[in-house]
Design a protein around this motif. Structure first.
Motif, PDB file in Angstrom:
ATOM      1  N   TRP A  81       0.807  -0.799  -0.417  1.00  0.00           N
ATOM      2  CA  TRP A  81       0.540  -0.101   0.345  1.00  0.00           C
ATOM      3  C   TRP A  81       0.687   1.165  -0.107  1.00  0.00           C
ATOM      4  O   TRP A  81       1.570   1.218   0.997  1.00  0.00           O
ATOM      5  N   VAL A  82       0.981   1.701  -1.235  1.00  0.00           N
ATOM      6  CA  VAL A  82       1.768   3.301  -1.254  1.00  0.00           C
ATOM      7  C   VAL A  82       0.846   4.340  -1.263  1.00  0.00           C
ATOM      8  O   VAL A  82      -0.154   4.858  -1.869  1.00  0.00           O
ATOM      9  N   VAL A  83       1.746   5.372   0.523  1.00  0.00           N
ATOM     10  CA  VAL A  83       0.836   6.052   0.552  1.00  0.00           C
ATOM     11  C   VAL A  83       1.608   7.456   0.836  1.00  0.00           C
ATOM     12  O   VAL A  83       2.569   7.321   0.697  1.00  0.00           O
ATOM     13  N   GLN A  84       0.657   8.706   1.679  1.00  0.00           N
ATOM     14  CA  GLN A  84       1.125  10.007   2.196  1.00  0.00           C
ATOM     15  C   GLN A  84       2.478   9.824   3.213  1.00  0.00           C
ATOM     16  O   GLN A  84       2.013   8.708   3.267  1.00  0.00           O
ATOM     17  N   GLN A  85       3.456  10.242   2.885  1.00  0.00           N
ATOM     18  CA  GLN A  85       4.606  10.105   3.935  1.00  0.00           C
ATOM     19  C   GLN A  85       3.956  10.379   5.037  1.00  0.00           C
ATOM     20  O   GLN A  85       2.988  11.352   5.331  1.00  0.00           O
ATOM     21  N   GLY A  86       3.688   9.437   6.592  1.00  0.00           N
ATOM     22  CA  GLY A  86       3.951  10.349   7.557  1.00  0.00           C
ATOM     23  C   GLY A  86       2.004   9.879   8.174  1.00  0.00           C
ATOM     24  O   GLY A  86       1.564  10.093   8.858  1.00  0.00           O
ATOM     25  N   TYR A 137      -6.839   3.517   4.945  1.00  0.00           N
ATOM     26  CA  TYR A 137      -8.004   2.912   5.898  1.00  0.00           C
ATOM     27  C   TYR A 137      -7.995   3.679   7.418  1.00  0.00           C
ATOM     28  O   TYR A 137      -9.525   3.885   8.217  1.00  0.00           O
ATOM     29  N   ALA A 138      -7.031   3.718   7.885  1.00  0.00           N
ATOM     30  CA  ALA A 138      -6.444   4.231   8.852  1.00  0.00           C
ATOM     31  C   ALA A 138      -6.772   6.056   9.408  1.00  0.00           C
ATOM     32  O   ALA A 138      -7.544   7.016   9.843  1.00  0.00           O
ATOM     33  N   GLU A 139      -6.212   6.042   8.164  1.00  0.00           N
ATOM     34  CA  GLU A 139      -6.149   7.810   8.684  1.00  0.00           C
ATOM     35  C   GLU A 139      -6.436   8.351   6.880  1.00  0.00           C
ATOM     36  O   GLU A 139      -6.205   8.033   5.754  1.00  0.00           O
ATOM     37  N   ALA A 140      -6.244  10.056   7.340  1.00  0.00           N
ATOM     38  CA  ALA A 140      -6.244  10.380   5.445  1.00  0.00           C
ATOM     39  C   ALA A 140      -4.927  10.649   4.682  1.00  0.00           C
ATOM     40  O   ALA A 140      -4.093  11.164   5.014  1.00  0.00           O
ATOM     41  N   SER A 141      -5.254   9.971   3.754  1.00  0.00           N
ATOM     42  CA  SER A 141      -4.181   9.905   2.855  1.00  0.00           C
ATOM     43  C   SER A 141      -3.957  10.351   1.526  1.00  0.00           C
ATOM     44  O   SER A 141      -4.981  10.544   0.340  1.00  0.00           O
ATOM     45  N   SER A 142      -3.072  11.245   1.155  1.00  0.00           N
ATOM     46  CA  SER A 142      -3.318  12.391  -0.037  1.00  0.00           C
ATOM     47  C   SER A 142      -1.904  11.793  -0.682  1.00  0.00           C
ATOM     48  O   SER A 142      -1.108  12.663  -0.917  1.00  0.00           O
ATOM     49  N   ILE A 143      -2.665  11.400  -2.556  1.00  0.00           N
ATOM     50  CA  ILE A 143      -0.831  11.237  -3.655  1.00  0.00           C
ATOM     51  C   ILE A 143      -1.480  11.455  -4.683  1.00  0.00           C
ATOM     52  O   ILE A 143      -2.287  11.480  -5.150  1.00  0.00           O
ATOM     53  N   LYS A 167      12.193   5.096  -0.840  1.00  0.00           N
ATOM     54  CA  LYS A 167      13.797   5.772  -0.922  1.00  0.00           C
ATOM     55  C   LYS A 167      13.180   7.011  -1.823  1.00  0.00           C
ATOM     56  O   LYS A 167      13.734   8.315  -2.135  1.00  0.00           O
ATOM     57  N   TRP A 168      13.034   6.211  -2.897  1.00  0.00           N
ATOM     58  CA  TRP A 168      12.260   6.979  -4.219  1.00  0.00           C
ATOM     59  C   TRP A 168      11.241   8.060  -4.628  1.00  0.00           C
ATOM     60  O   TRP A 168      11.574   9.443  -5.650  1.00  0.00           O
ATOM     61  N   LYS A 169      10.843   7.507  -3.757  1.00  0.00           N
ATOM     62  CA  LYS A 169       9.337   8.169  -4.457  1.00  0.00           C
ATOM     63  C   LYS A 169       8.687   9.509  -3.670  1.00  0.00           C
ATOM     64  O   LYS A 169       7.722   9.961  -3.577  1.00  0.00           O
ATOM     65  N   ARG A 170       8.921   9.012  -2.072  1.00  0.00           N
ATOM     66  CA  ARG A 170       9.368   9.958  -0.951  1.00  0.00           C
ATOM     67  C   ARG A 170       7.624   8.861  -0.344  1.00  0.00           C
ATOM     68  O   ARG A 170       6.873  10.432  -0.087  1.00  0.00           O
ATOM     69  N   LEU A 171       7.248   8.964  -1.056  1.00  0.00           N
ATOM     70  CA  LEU A 171       5.601   7.826   0.106  1.00  0.00           C
ATOM     71  C   LEU A 171       5.853   6.628   0.955  1.00  0.00           C
ATOM     72  O   LEU A 171       7.146   5.751   1.106  1.00  0.00           O
TER      73      LEU A 171
END
Lengths: 234, 400
Positions: free
Chosen positions: B56-61, B66-72, B255-259
């Motif tokens: 699952w690739v999600v917003q950093q931090g 499912y648990a938090e708002a993530s936006s990419i 590392k490369w996508k900063r996600l």
């Protein structure tokens, strides 16, 4: 007197010091095998205390008790397992039959034998023989609540006799019965005492059954006085 | 030797059966509570399993969709697709919404999925009726639990969607049924404002002097156009090629996508240990309270039954019944009561579980643990009654 009861100088004291009450003050009794004796006395005279000492449910303070030829008490209990002594050597008949309400008649009678380790079948067979002798075999499968008072008392007698104990202690066994039934119960006790050579002590206030005893012990203030009477037989 | 306990139960069976029914219903509730927890865990696992993703690739931090708002950004998946070990990658959005259709008013989790190609992560894995979404817009696949039928038209925000397929066991971690729609529609729905809000936003933008620079013609139109689209998704679901471990693929993306990238195990841990942790504790508290209440009931009943037999117990002791025989009789009665309660509780829980709005999972292992616990509780609860019985003096059988 191999299978009878011998009580010598039996004392029982409740409490100690100033509050001590001496319920039995040197009771002496002898009941032979096959003999039925009466034990009478006013309330508080020590009848129940004597019965409890003989029944090995309370410990006397001093004296000697021989049941069925075995010295069970001589200043102290000589028997370790008093429960087993009561099960094997003493039969009890109470004022109320106190049958176990959740067991049918035959198992109420056979229970003592089962507790002693006899097989269920053998215990029931012996119980059935006794029920037949007491004329309640036809109610063998009935529950105690389905029996009349007289039938219940006969079942209680069968329970007391089933292990052929050398001693039976009966506490007011005829109190709830009318004259006819009371005399019938006493007749049974006398017959059974003779048949099994059992020594039977009947504690009673019941005047109507007094003539059935050959000997009566009066107990008053913790002491017994024997009254023997000619013609005191059924 | 006959069973004194069995005879007593048979003699007063009504008392035992009715007490057993009461106890059984309580045990049934306890089992159901355990089933609610198991159901929540299972819902969470099913949500992850049925997504068909390994990563699952999600917003950093953030803790993921499912648990938090993530936006990419919705073009991140292209870069991910080109990375080593990635078999498939697909955007996905999640939006919890209250949907009305006819008499139905259900809370669903609307999932925006890529529908241009079948078999991508995030799509419903199997259908029980109908077909998959084939058009780019206004088609939906719903979980049967939502109550929709094929051909039903449901309204999400301003748009109508036709239900073309039905799937099963596709629920959110909170048990809401899922409704799948095309990604573009879901992106629009997620950020769609009402007409007044759009007009208001345009007026504010037009009033901003920075966007009304005469030297840059068309700037205002470009800004307004950018405000009317939503270039974000909540996550990119990645399927890993055979021969690669999820961690091998995840590390270069981090590392490369900063996600932020989560593996299946990490996502399960987030769902179970964080998302439903409080609910699980709540249920555990109920289970403890219900266990105590059950123990109190068994103790009270067995104690009352024993006290009611004091004279019989005195007679039994007088005729030489050993203490252990009497104790065994009481324990057997308590166990008998527990057995009746367990059987009734298990049957009740099995029958009423499907009626519950949330998924109740009655695990056989839980039933075994419950059975053992009930037996232990019954034995412990009988101790007070045993103590009372052993204190009975056989002399009580003799008057005076």
């Amino acid at each position: 007197m191999a299978r009878g009861i011998i009580i010598e100088d039996l004392h029982k004291q409740y409490g100690v010091g100033d509050t001590a009450v001496e319920a039995l003050k040197g009771v002496n009794m002898q009941v032979g095998p096959g003999e039925v004796v009466g034990l009478v006395g006013p309330s508080g005279s020590g009848k129940s205390t004597l019965l409890k000492c003989l029944g090995a449910v309370i410990e006397p303070t001093s004296g000697r008790m021989i049941l069925g030829g075995e010295t069970i008490y001589d200043q102290k209990w000589n028997i370790k397992d008093l429960g087993a002594l009561r099960r094997d050597s003493i039969g009890f008949v109470f004022q109320a039959p106190y049958l176990i309400p959740f067991l049918d008649v035959i198992d109420n009678v056979a229970l003592i034998l089962m507790l002693a380790g006899h097989s269920n079948d053998a215990s029931r067979k012996r119980a059935m023989d006794l029920l037949e002798a007491l004329d309640v075999a036809h109610r063998a499968k009935a529950m105690p609540s389905q029996l009349s008072g007289g039938e219940q008392q006969r079942v209680a007698i069968a329970r007391a006799l089933v292990s052929h104990p050398p001693v039976i202690l009966a506490d007011e066994p005829t109190a709830p019965l009318d004259s006819e039934r009371a005399l019938a119960v006493m007749k049974i006790l006398n017959e059974m005492a003779k048949e099994y050579e059992t020594a039977i002590i009947v504690v009673t206030h019941d005047e109507k059954i007094m003539p059935t005893f050959k000997r009566i012990y009066h107990i008053r203030d913790g002491k017994t006085i024997e009254e023997a009477g000619e013609g005191r037989a059924i | 030797m006959i069973s004194l306990a069995g005879r007593d139960i048979a003699h007063s069976w009504g008392k035992f059966v009715f007490t057993g029914i009461g106890l059984g219903l309580l045990i049934g509730v306890t089992m159901t509570m355990a089933g609610v927890y198991r159901g929540m865990v299972d819902d969470a696992k099913v949500l992850l399993d049925n997504s068909g993703a390994d990563l699952w690739v999600v917003q950093q931090g953030t803790l993921g969709p499912y648990a938090e708002a993530s936006s990419i950004y919705d073009d991140e998946y292209r870069g991910i697709l080109g990375m080593a070990g990635v078999d498939a990658a697909a955007n996905v959005t999640y939006l919890t919404s209250q949907i009305s259709q006819g008499d139905l008013d259900v809370r669903v989790m609307v999932a925006g999925i890529v529908t241009t190609e079948q078999g991508l992560p995030g799509q419903p894995r199997f259908l029980v009726a109908g077909r998959h979404i084939t058009r780019g817009h206004y088609e939906a696949v719903a979980d049967v639990k939502a109550g929709f039928q094929i051909g039903d038209r449901v309204k999400i925000r301003r748009n109508q969607y036709t239900v073309v397929g039905l799937t099963k066991r596709m629920v959110s971690s909170s048990g809401d049924p899922m409704l799948f729609i095309p990604l573009k529609d879901a992106q629009e729905a997620q950020f769609l404002k009402d007409n007044d809000a759009i007009l208001n936003q345009r007026r504010r933008t037009a009033a901003n002097p920075a966007f009304n620079n005469p030297a840059v013609p068309g700037l205002l139109d470009a800004v307004l156009a950018s405000q009317s689209v939503n270039p974000f998704v909540n996550a990119v679901l990645v399927r890993v090629k055979p021969g690669f471990t999820p961690e091998q693929v995840a590390e270069p993306i981090r590392k490369w996508k900063r996600l932020q990238v989560y593996t299946r195990a990490q996502m399960e841990s987030i769902l179970i240990e964080k998302l439903i942790k409080t609910a699980a504790r709540q249920i555990a508290m109920f289970l403890v309270i219900l266990a105590i209440v059950s123990a109190a009931i068994v103790a009270f009943i067995i104690y009352t039954l024993t006290i009611g037999k004091i004279r019989e117990i005195a007679v039994l002791k007088l005729i030489g019944t050993k203490n252990r025989t009497i104790a065994a009789m009481i324990i057997q009665q308590a166990i008998g009561l527990g057995l009746i309660g367990f059987v009734i509780g298990k049957i009740a829980a099995t029958f009423w579980a499907p009626v519950f709005p949330k998924y109740i999972l009655l695990e056989p292992s839980d039933a075994v643990i419950g059975f053992v616990l009930i037996m232990v509780i019954c034995v412990l609860a009988s101790l007070i009654a045993i103590r009372a019985a052993l204190k009975v003096d056989p002399a009580e059988a003799i008057g005076g």
